[in-house]
Design a protein around this motif. Structure first.
Motif, PDB file in Angstrom:
ATOM      1  N   GLU A 172       7.495 -15.783  10.548  1.00 38.66           N
ATOM      2  CA  GLU A 172       6.223 -15.822   9.976  1.00 38.66           C
ATOM      3  C   GLU A 172       6.056 -14.219   9.585  1.00 38.66           C
ATOM      4  O   GLU A 172       5.292 -13.966   8.571  1.00 38.66           O
ATOM      5  CB  GLU A 172       5.467 -16.116  11.198  1.00 38.66           C
ATOM      6  N   TYR A 173       6.563 -13.325  10.475  1.00 35.85           N
ATOM      7  CA  TYR A 173       6.250 -11.812   9.909  1.00 35.85           C
ATOM      8  C   TYR A 173       7.061 -11.566   8.850  1.00 35.85           C
ATOM      9  O   TYR A 173       6.647 -11.131   7.757  1.00 35.85           O
ATOM     10  CB  TYR A 173       6.656 -11.028  11.134  1.00 35.85           C
ATOM     11  N   ASP A 174       8.249 -12.058   8.547  1.00 40.86           N
ATOM     12  CA  ASP A 174       9.322 -11.826   7.472  1.00 40.86           C
ATOM     13  C   ASP A 174       8.498 -12.305   6.318  1.00 40.86           C
ATOM     14  O   ASP A 174       8.608 -12.070   5.247  1.00 40.86           O
ATOM     15  CB  ASP A 174      10.676 -12.190   7.669  1.00 40.86           C
ATOM     16  N   ALA A 175       7.748 -13.684   6.428  1.00 39.72           N
ATOM     17  CA  ALA A 175       7.326 -14.218   5.358  1.00 39.72           C
ATOM     18  C   ALA A 175       5.840 -13.717   5.001  1.00 39.72           C
ATOM     19  O   ALA A 175       4.968 -14.272   4.113  1.00 39.72           O
ATOM     20  CB  ALA A 175       7.437 -15.841   5.662  1.00 39.72           C
ATOM     21  N   ALA A 176       5.458 -12.804   5.804  1.00 36.23           N
ATOM     22  CA  ALA A 176       3.993 -12.352   5.675  1.00 36.23           C
ATOM     23  C   ALA A 176       2.810 -13.252   6.022  1.00 36.23           C
ATOM     24  O   ALA A 176       1.694 -13.321   5.328  1.00 36.23           O
ATOM     25  CB  ALA A 176       3.847 -11.682   4.068  1.00 36.23           C
ATOM     26  N   GLN A 177       3.297 -14.092   6.864  1.00 37.37           N
ATOM     27  CA  GLN A 177       2.359 -15.087   7.199  1.00 37.37           C
ATOM     28  C   GLN A 177       1.323 -14.544   8.519  1.00 37.37           C
ATOM     29  O   GLN A 177       1.745 -15.163   9.640  1.00 37.37           O
ATOM     30  CB  GLN A 177       2.923 -16.416   7.617  1.00 37.37           C
ATOM     31  N   LEU A 178       0.644 -13.856   8.367  1.00 38.85           N
ATOM     32  CA  LEU A 178       0.206 -13.110   9.405  1.00 38.85           C
ATOM     33  C   LEU A 178      -0.853 -13.759  10.255  1.00 38.85           C
ATOM     34  O   LEU A 178      -1.170 -13.782  11.455  1.00 38.85           O
ATOM     35  CB  LEU A 178      -0.598 -11.487   8.871  1.00 38.85           C
ATOM     36  N   ILE A 222      -1.747  -4.242   9.860  1.00 42.18           N
ATOM     37  CA  ILE A 222      -3.269  -4.672   9.458  1.00 42.18           C
ATOM     38  C   ILE A 222      -4.138  -3.492   9.961  1.00 42.18           C
ATOM     39  O   ILE A 222      -5.376  -3.849   9.959  1.00 42.18           O
ATOM     40  CB  ILE A 222      -3.621  -5.998   9.992  1.00 42.18           C
ATOM     41  N   GLY A 223      -3.606  -2.410  10.543  1.00 41.41           N
ATOM     42  CA  GLY A 223      -4.423  -1.186  10.822  1.00 41.41           C
ATOM     43  C   GLY A 223      -5.154  -1.419  12.276  1.00 41.41           C
ATOM     44  O   GLY A 223      -6.123  -0.666  12.675  1.00 41.41           O
ATOM     45  N   ALA A 227      -4.798  -1.801  19.559  1.00 38.99           N
ATOM     46  CA  ALA A 227      -4.253  -2.766  19.936  1.00 38.99           C
ATOM     47  C   ALA A 227      -2.601  -2.669  19.880  1.00 38.99           C
ATOM     48  O   ALA A 227      -1.774  -3.030  20.698  1.00 38.99           O
ATOM     49  CB  ALA A 227      -4.577  -4.218  19.471  1.00 38.99           C
ATOM     50  N   SER A 228      -2.223  -2.314  18.688  1.00 42.51           N
ATOM     51  CA  SER A 228      -0.909  -1.861  18.618  1.00 42.51           C
ATOM     52  C   SER A 228      -0.150  -0.784  19.486  1.00 42.51           C
ATOM     53  O   SER A 228       1.035  -0.899  20.142  1.00 42.51           O
ATOM     54  CB  SER A 228      -0.537  -1.547  17.065  1.00 42.51           C
ATOM     55  N   ARG A 229      -0.988   0.209  19.955  1.00 42.58           N
ATOM     56  CA  ARG A 229      -0.783   1.217  21.024  1.00 42.58           C
ATOM     57  C   ARG A 229      -0.300   0.207  22.243  1.00 42.58           C
ATOM     58  O   ARG A 229       0.487   0.831  23.018  1.00 42.58           O
ATOM     59  CB  ARG A 229      -1.503   2.485  21.208  1.00 42.58           C
ATOM     60  N   ILE A 230      -1.337  -0.605  22.713  1.00 40.73           N
ATOM     61  CA  ILE A 230      -0.955  -1.228  23.742  1.00 40.73           C
ATOM     62  C   ILE A 230       0.422  -1.979  23.785  1.00 40.73           C
ATOM     63  O   ILE A 230       1.232  -2.122  24.734  1.00 40.73           O
ATOM     64  CB  ILE A 230      -2.157  -2.181  24.237  1.00 40.73           C
ATOM     65  N   ARG A 410      -3.187  -3.670   4.428  1.00 44.19           N
ATOM     66  CA  ARG A 410      -2.530  -2.718   4.841  1.00 44.19           C
ATOM     67  C   ARG A 410      -3.592  -1.769   4.373  1.00 44.19           C
ATOM     68  O   ARG A 410      -3.736  -1.650   3.007  1.00 44.19           O
ATOM     69  CB  ARG A 410      -1.095  -2.387   4.135  1.00 44.19           C
ATOM     70  N   PRO A 411      -4.230  -0.984   5.301  1.00 38.37           N
ATOM     71  CA  PRO A 411      -5.356  -0.254   4.964  1.00 38.37           C
ATOM     72  C   PRO A 411      -5.067   0.813   3.786  1.00 38.37           C
ATOM     73  O   PRO A 411      -5.995   1.121   2.902  1.00 38.37           O
ATOM     74  CB  PRO A 411      -5.745   0.443   6.192  1.00 38.37           C
ATOM     75  N   ALA A 412      -3.991   1.544   3.972  1.00 41.58           N
ATOM     76  CA  ALA A 412      -3.677   2.551   2.874  1.00 41.58           C
ATOM     77  C   ALA A 412      -3.376   1.821   1.591  1.00 41.58           C
ATOM     78  O   ALA A 412      -3.756   2.547   0.480  1.00 41.58           O
ATOM     79  CB  ALA A 412      -2.305   3.231   3.454  1.00 41.58           C
ATOM     80  N   ILE A 413      -2.605   0.658   1.540  1.00 36.76           N
ATOM     81  CA  ILE A 413      -2.549   0.276   0.184  1.00 36.76           C
ATOM     82  C   ILE A 413      -3.643  -0.351  -0.433  1.00 36.76           C
ATOM     83  O   ILE A 413      -3.896  -0.071  -1.634  1.00 36.76           O
ATOM     84  CB  ILE A 413      -1.198  -0.905   0.366  1.00 36.76           C
ATOM     85  N   ARG A 414      -4.510  -1.088   0.348  1.00 35.81           N
ATOM     86  CA  ARG A 414      -5.917  -1.675   0.154  1.00 35.81           C
ATOM     87  C   ARG A 414      -6.614  -0.291  -0.540  1.00 35.81           C
ATOM     88  O   ARG A 414      -7.459  -0.776  -1.522  1.00 35.81           O
ATOM     89  CB  ARG A 414      -6.509  -2.383   0.990  1.00 35.81           C
ATOM     90  N   ARG A 415      -6.536   0.754  -0.029  1.00 38.73           N
ATOM     91  CA  ARG A 415      -7.691   1.718  -0.437  1.00 38.73           C
ATOM     92  C   ARG A 415      -6.959   2.021  -1.915  1.00 38.73           C
ATOM     93  O   ARG A 415      -7.711   2.419  -2.946  1.00 38.73           O
ATOM     94  CB  ARG A 415      -7.217   2.935   0.341  1.00 38.73           C
ATOM     95  N   ILE A 416      -5.712   2.100  -2.313  1.00 37.62           N
ATOM     96  CA  ILE A 416      -5.280   2.234  -3.506  1.00 37.62           C
ATOM     97  C   ILE A 416      -5.618   1.458  -4.312  1.00 37.62           C
ATOM     98  O   ILE A 416      -6.139   1.794  -5.635  1.00 37.62           O
ATOM     99  CB  ILE A 416      -3.603   2.594  -3.660  1.00 37.62           C
TER     100      ILE A 416
END
Length: 440
Positions: A172-178, A222-223, A227-230, A410-416
């Motif tokens: 699912e991750y590889d298919a971008a099915q988040l 997804i920024g 949670a990702s640090r945990i 992805r926050p950085a890409i969405r900003r662009i």
């Protein structure tokens, strides 16, 4: 169990899995999904379609396909590509995601059809966000709760079952099915932890660390930094207990990425370099160890570039290329290593060199939608740094067609992308990007 049926289908998911999993991940009933599609037709000024819940049920059970009439609207409703929904005969350029007006209609439906003053404002905010992102906030909140409370699994699972479910999560991750990935993480993590605590074997500890790794990668994407640090910290702890050099390196790599996203590239560089050194000292006796070492070198190089350590970054990416050559007995490094070189030069502020490094890379060289999308977003960042809005927009559209979540989540890409829409509305490709992002 239904879960078993979903996880044993392999990489090519059948329509029943793709359709049902996306609907369930968003928390929608079939009538709600029908009403959401109706809202899209209305927002486009089209006549109300003849869609009904029975038709959805048939498609979810593999009887027929939405086809070109309803397929594009279902893609817009979920913000997903046709391939993610199992519609192989629908080409990506034929659709865009829901407009703000249509998103409001979806919110109305998903909230039960009532958006009066009595509606729960938290519920409304959650659903508005869900209409614009791949992962609804209620799924992220559920995962946050699971990380805090460590709930008991729905049922005890053996190591073999955890392996199957982890493989499905990775697909699912590889298919971008988040959305379906995040929806399944709470039970996967609790089941893997239960199995590790019951058995205490090195294999179960490695599996648990790997489950936390895939959670970290998804949350990073997804920024969701806290949670990702945990999940990264837990992966490091369980991997260390396992004693596996590869597991420890992989978890350290994930932690390094989290630290980099926290704005701490220097400590990220130290963490990953230390782990790479331990892995190298273990001997690199197997292809798995060699592959993990190359990935570590690539991440170390990127972390060094982010820390403005130019000499170290170039030395490390060069070493990754040399090890990749030797491991594959090829004349050139793997496309993935070359893509990391693109990122390294971009992080060092050298857009022209980054684009030159990636000049021969093509989407078909990468095995998954997530990697294909990442190729295009990395090139888009370099074009944007170089001040080329048209090339940036075209690269982002290419990324969208491969994996929409790579652009909108992805926050950085969405900003662009948002900057392109706001400041360069007449540039070629921006009109299509505007429709994809749901801007007015």
């Amino acid at each position: 169990m239904r879960r078993t049926a979903l996880t044993e289908t392999g990489p090519k998911l059948a329509p029943i899995d793709a359709h049902a999993k996306w609907r369930i991940a968003y928390g929608w009933s079939r009538p709600q999904r029908v009403a959401g599609v109706v809202g899209l037709y209305q927002s486009d000024g089209l006549a109300e379609p003849g869609l009904n819940p029975a038709m959805l049920c048939k498609w979810e059970h593999g009887d027929g396909d939405p086809g070109p009439e309803y397929g594009p609207m279902l893609c817009r409703l979920y913000g997903a590509s046709p391939s993610q929904l199992g519609m192989r005969n629908l080409t990506p350029p034929t659709y865009s995601v829901a407009s703000p007006a249509a998103a409001a209609a979806i919110v109305t439906v998903a909230a039960g059809g009532d958006t009066s003053e009595g509606e729960d404002p938290m519920r409304r905010r959650t659903l508005i966000a869900a209409a614009g992102l791949s992962v609804p906030l209620h799924l992220l909140d559920k995962l946050d709760d699971a990380l805090a409370l460590s709930p008991s699994p729905a049922e005890a699972s053996g190591v073999a079952d955890i392996k199957v479910r982890l493989a499905a999560a990775r697909r699912e991750y590889d298919a971008a099915q988040l959305a379906p990935l995040v929806a399944g993480l709470p039970d996967l993590l609790s089941s893997a932890q239960d199995a590790a605590e019951r058995t205490g074997t090195a294999g179960s500890l490695v599996l648990l660390a790997a489950c936390y790794d895939v959670a970290t990668e998804a949350l990073n994407k997804i920024g969701r930094g806290h949670a990702s640090r945990i999940t990264a910290d837990r992966s490091v702890a369980w991997a260390t207990r396992s004693g596996s050099p590869v597991a420890m390196a992989t978890s350290a790599r994930a932690l390094g990425i989290v630290l980099r996203h926290e704005g701490r590239p220097e400590i990220a560089e130290r963490v990953t370099l230390q782990a790479a050194g331990r892995l190298e000292a273990a001997g690199l006796r197997t292809p798995t160890e060699a592959s993990a070492y190359v990935r570590m070198l690539c991440t170390c190089a990127y972390n060094a570039a982010q820390a403005a350590d130019r000499d170290r970054a170039l030395e490390l990416i060069g070493e990754a290329e040399r090890v990749s050559h030797a491991a594959k007995a090829a004349d050139s490094p793997s496309p993935q290593v070359t893509l990391y070189r693109v990122g390294v030069h971009w992080a060092l502020g050298d857009a022209g060199t980054a684009l030159h490094a990636g000049r021969d890379l093509k989407a078909e060289q990468f095995p998954t939608p997530e990697r294909k999308g990442r190729l295009h977003t990395d090139l888009a960042r370099a074009w944007w740094m170089w001040g080329k809005p048209e090339q940036t927009a075209l690269a982002l559209l290419a990324a969208w067609q491969e994996a929409p979540s790579e652009v909108k989540d992805r926050p950085a890409i969405r900003r662009i992308a948002d900057d392109l829409v706001t400041h360069h509305p007449r540039v070629a490709g921006v009109r299509e990007l505007t429709a994809a992002l749901g801007h007015t």
